[in-house]
Design a protein around this motif. Structure first.
Motif, PDB file in Angstrom:
ATOM      1  N   VAL A  47      32.841 -20.780  55.326  1.00 50.96           N
ATOM      2  CA  VAL A  47      33.972 -20.835  54.411  1.00 50.96           C
ATOM      3  C   VAL A  47      34.986 -21.808  55.001  1.00 50.96           C
ATOM      4  O   VAL A  47      35.372 -21.679  56.161  1.00 50.96           O
ATOM      5  CB  VAL A  47      34.623 -19.449  54.224  1.00 50.96           C
ATOM      6  CG1 VAL A  47      35.856 -19.547  53.345  1.00 50.96           C
ATOM      7  CG2 VAL A  47      33.632 -18.459  53.639  1.00 50.96           C
ATOM      8  N   LYS A  48      35.386 -22.800  54.209  1.00 54.08           N
ATOM      9  CA  LYS A  48      36.373 -23.789  54.651  1.00 54.08           C
ATOM     10  C   LYS A  48      37.520 -23.825  53.648  1.00 54.08           C
ATOM     11  O   LYS A  48      37.294 -23.819  52.434  1.00 54.08           O
ATOM     12  CB  LYS A  48      35.752 -25.176  54.759  1.00 54.08           C
ATOM     13  CG  LYS A  48      34.699 -25.280  55.830  1.00 54.08           C
ATOM     14  CD  LYS A  48      34.103 -26.671  55.881  1.00 54.08           C
ATOM     15  CE  LYS A  48      32.950 -26.707  56.874  1.00 54.08           C
ATOM     16  NZ  LYS A  48      32.242 -27.972  56.829  1.00 54.08           N
ATOM     17  N   VAL A  49      38.741 -23.861  54.194  1.00 54.87           N
ATOM     18  CA  VAL A  49      39.936 -23.902  53.357  1.00 54.87           C
ATOM     19  C   VAL A  49      40.820 -25.038  53.836  1.00 54.87           C
ATOM     20  O   VAL A  49      41.029 -25.207  55.039  1.00 54.87           O
ATOM     21  CB  VAL A  49      40.711 -22.567  53.434  1.00 54.87           C
ATOM     22  CG1 VAL A  49      42.006 -22.648  52.645  1.00 54.87           C
ATOM     23  CG2 VAL A  49      39.855 -21.419  52.929  1.00 54.87           C
ATOM     24  N   THR A  50      41.339 -25.807  52.885  1.00 49.57           N
ATOM     25  CA  THR A  50      42.279 -26.882  53.189  1.00 49.57           C
ATOM     26  C   THR A  50      43.603 -26.546  52.527  1.00 49.57           C
ATOM     27  O   THR A  50      43.641 -26.122  51.370  1.00 49.57           O
ATOM     28  CB  THR A  50      41.752 -28.235  52.676  1.00 49.57           C
ATOM     29  OG1 THR A  50      40.479 -28.484  53.291  1.00 49.57           O
ATOM     30  CG2 THR A  50      42.693 -29.368  53.010  1.00 49.57           C
ATOM     31  N   LEU A  60      38.792 -25.004  48.637  1.00 50.10           N
ATOM     32  CA  LEU A  60      38.094 -23.828  49.166  1.00 50.10           C
ATOM     33  C   LEU A  60      36.601 -24.081  48.960  1.00 50.10           C
ATOM     34  O   LEU A  60      36.155 -24.279  47.829  1.00 50.10           O
ATOM     35  CB  LEU A  60      38.526 -22.555  48.430  1.00 50.10           C
ATOM     36  CG  LEU A  60      37.718 -21.290  48.708  1.00 50.10           C
ATOM     37  CD1 LEU A  60      37.891 -20.855  50.155  1.00 50.10           C
ATOM     38  CD2 LEU A  60      38.131 -20.181  47.779  1.00 50.10           C
ATOM     39  N   THR A  61      35.861 -24.111  50.066  1.00 45.71           N
ATOM     40  CA  THR A  61      34.425 -24.368  49.998  1.00 45.71           C
ATOM     41  C   THR A  61      33.677 -23.194  50.616  1.00 45.71           C
ATOM     42  O   THR A  61      34.010 -22.750  51.715  1.00 45.71           O
ATOM     43  CB  THR A  61      34.072 -25.661  50.777  1.00 45.71           C
ATOM     44  OG1 THR A  61      34.859 -26.733  50.289  1.00 45.71           O
ATOM     45  CG2 THR A  61      32.608 -25.999  50.637  1.00 45.71           C
ATOM     46  N   ILE A  62      32.676 -22.711  49.891  1.00 46.98           N
ATOM     47  CA  ILE A  62      31.852 -21.606  50.379  1.00 46.98           C
ATOM     48  C   ILE A  62      30.402 -22.073  50.382  1.00 46.98           C
ATOM     49  O   ILE A  62      29.872 -22.505  49.351  1.00 46.98           O
ATOM     50  CB  ILE A  62      32.002 -20.352  49.484  1.00 46.98           C
ATOM     51  CG1 ILE A  62      33.460 -19.878  49.470  1.00 46.98           C
ATOM     52  CG2 ILE A  62      31.071 -19.245  49.956  1.00 46.98           C
ATOM     53  CD1 ILE A  62      33.750 -18.754  48.498  1.00 46.98           C
ATOM     54  N   GLU A  65      24.751 -20.180  51.140  1.00 45.56           N
ATOM     55  CA  GLU A  65      24.006 -19.221  51.968  1.00 45.56           C
ATOM     56  C   GLU A  65      24.887 -18.063  52.434  1.00 45.56           C
ATOM     57  O   GLU A  65      24.368 -17.038  52.884  1.00 45.56           O
ATOM     58  CB  GLU A  65      23.377 -19.930  53.156  1.00 45.56           C
ATOM     59  CG  GLU A  65      22.248 -20.858  52.730  1.00 45.56           C
ATOM     60  CD  GLU A  65      21.504 -21.441  53.911  1.00 45.56           C
ATOM     61  OE1 GLU A  65      21.525 -20.833  54.994  1.00 45.56           O
ATOM     62  OE2 GLU A  65      20.883 -22.497  53.727  1.00 45.56           O
ATOM     63  N   ALA A  66      26.224 -18.226  52.328  1.00 44.56           N
ATOM     64  CA  ALA A  66      27.134 -17.148  52.742  1.00 44.56           C
ATOM     65  C   ALA A  66      27.279 -16.100  51.653  1.00 44.56           C
ATOM     66  O   ALA A  66      27.826 -15.029  51.884  1.00 44.56           O
ATOM     67  CB  ALA A  66      28.504 -17.729  53.075  1.00 44.56           C
ATOM     68  N   VAL A  67      26.751 -16.397  50.477  1.00 45.01           N
ATOM     69  CA  VAL A  67      26.867 -15.466  49.353  1.00 45.01           C
ATOM     70  C   VAL A  67      25.697 -14.495  49.380  1.00 45.01           C
ATOM     71  O   VAL A  67      24.575 -14.840  49.041  1.00 45.01           O
ATOM     72  CB  VAL A  67      26.918 -16.228  48.004  1.00 45.01           C
ATOM     73  CG1 VAL A  67      27.062 -15.257  46.846  1.00 45.01           C
ATOM     74  CG2 VAL A  67      28.041 -17.246  47.999  1.00 45.01           C
ATOM     75  N   ASP A  68      25.990 -13.291  49.809  1.00 41.50           N
ATOM     76  CA  ASP A  68      24.984 -12.231  49.872  1.00 41.50           C
ATOM     77  C   ASP A  68      25.473 -11.095  48.974  1.00 41.50           C
ATOM     78  O   ASP A  68      26.443 -10.421  49.303  1.00 41.50           O
ATOM     79  CB  ASP A  68      24.829 -11.741  51.311  1.00 41.50           C
ATOM     80  CG  ASP A  68      23.812 -10.617  51.447  1.00 41.50           C
ATOM     81  OD1 ASP A  68      23.236 -10.183  50.423  1.00 41.50           O
ATOM     82  OD2 ASP A  68      23.598 -10.177  52.590  1.00 41.50           O
ATOM     83  N   VAL A  79      36.713 -15.461  53.640  1.00 46.30           N
ATOM     84  CA  VAL A  79      37.665 -16.210  52.813  1.00 46.30           C
ATOM     85  C   VAL A  79      39.092 -15.899  53.245  1.00 46.30           C
ATOM     86  O   VAL A  79      39.920 -16.803  53.440  1.00 46.30           O
ATOM     87  CB  VAL A  79      37.465 -15.914  51.304  1.00 46.30           C
ATOM     88  CG1 VAL A  79      38.606 -16.493  50.479  1.00 46.30           C
ATOM     89  CG2 VAL A  79      36.126 -16.460  50.821  1.00 46.30           C
ATOM     90  N   LEU A  80      39.380 -14.627  53.412  1.00 42.22           N
ATOM     91  CA  LEU A  80      40.711 -14.212  53.834  1.00 42.22           C
ATOM     92  C   LEU A  80      41.076 -14.805  55.195  1.00 42.22           C
ATOM     93  O   LEU A  80      42.181 -15.323  55.383  1.00 42.22           O
ATOM     94  CB  LEU A  80      40.784 -12.682  53.880  1.00 42.22           C
ATOM     95  CG  LEU A  80      42.156 -12.063  54.042  1.00 42.22           C
ATOM     96  CD1 LEU A  80      43.087 -12.468  52.917  1.00 42.22           C
ATOM     97  CD2 LEU A  80      42.023 -10.547  54.093  1.00 42.22           C
ATOM     98  N   ALA A  81      40.154 -14.767  56.137  1.00 44.23           N
ATOM     99  CA  ALA A  81      40.412 -15.312  57.474  1.00 44.23           C
ATOM    100  C   ALA A  81      40.667 -16.814  57.416  1.00 44.23           C
ATOM    101  O   ALA A  81      41.595 -17.328  58.052  1.00 44.23           O
ATOM    102  CB  ALA A  81      39.238 -15.004  58.402  1.00 44.23           C
TER     103      ALA A  81
END
Length: 111
Positions: A47-50, A60-62, A65-68, A79-81
């Motif tokens: 998860v990347k946030v700018t 916001l990029t997810i 493969e992180a979607v389970d 996402v929160l972190a």
């Protein structure tokens, strides 16, 4: 009416000119901060946030493969972190830019 008072060798007109100059510099620093971006990530980059220096999330990029579907809570936590880290970094960056301009003075309401 007295022709300007003397404060440490400055008359009122000089003080006003200096105040206007500082105000212009502060506005320029705020503009620069609002255009400067910082990026944070969580989950090993899943998860990347700018965010910008004016505390706006611009990206916001997810990683797919992180979607389970079985573990949505982990994705939410990542996402929160990442958002909190990006906003903290943006605030710190903006504060550093303003501190450089104000000589470390803490002026309420600037950022």
């Amino acid at each position: 009416m007295a022709k300007g008072f003397n404060m440490g060798g400055m008359n009122r007109n000089q003080m006003m000119a200096q105040a206007r100059k500082m105000q212009e510099q502060l506005l320029a620093a705020q503009q620069k901060a609002s255009e400067t971006e910082v990026t944070a990530s969580a989950g090993g980059g899943s998860v990347k946030v700018t965010a910008t220096g004016d505390m706006r999330i611009t990206s916001l990029t997810i990683d797919p493969e992180a979607v389970d579907p079985e573990d949505v809570e982990m994705l939410q936590d990542m996402v929160l972190a990442a958002v909190n880290d990006a906003l903290s970094s943006a605030e710190q960056m903006a504060s550093q830019q303003m501190s450089a301009l104000t000589g470390g003075l803490n002026i309420p309401g600037l950022f």
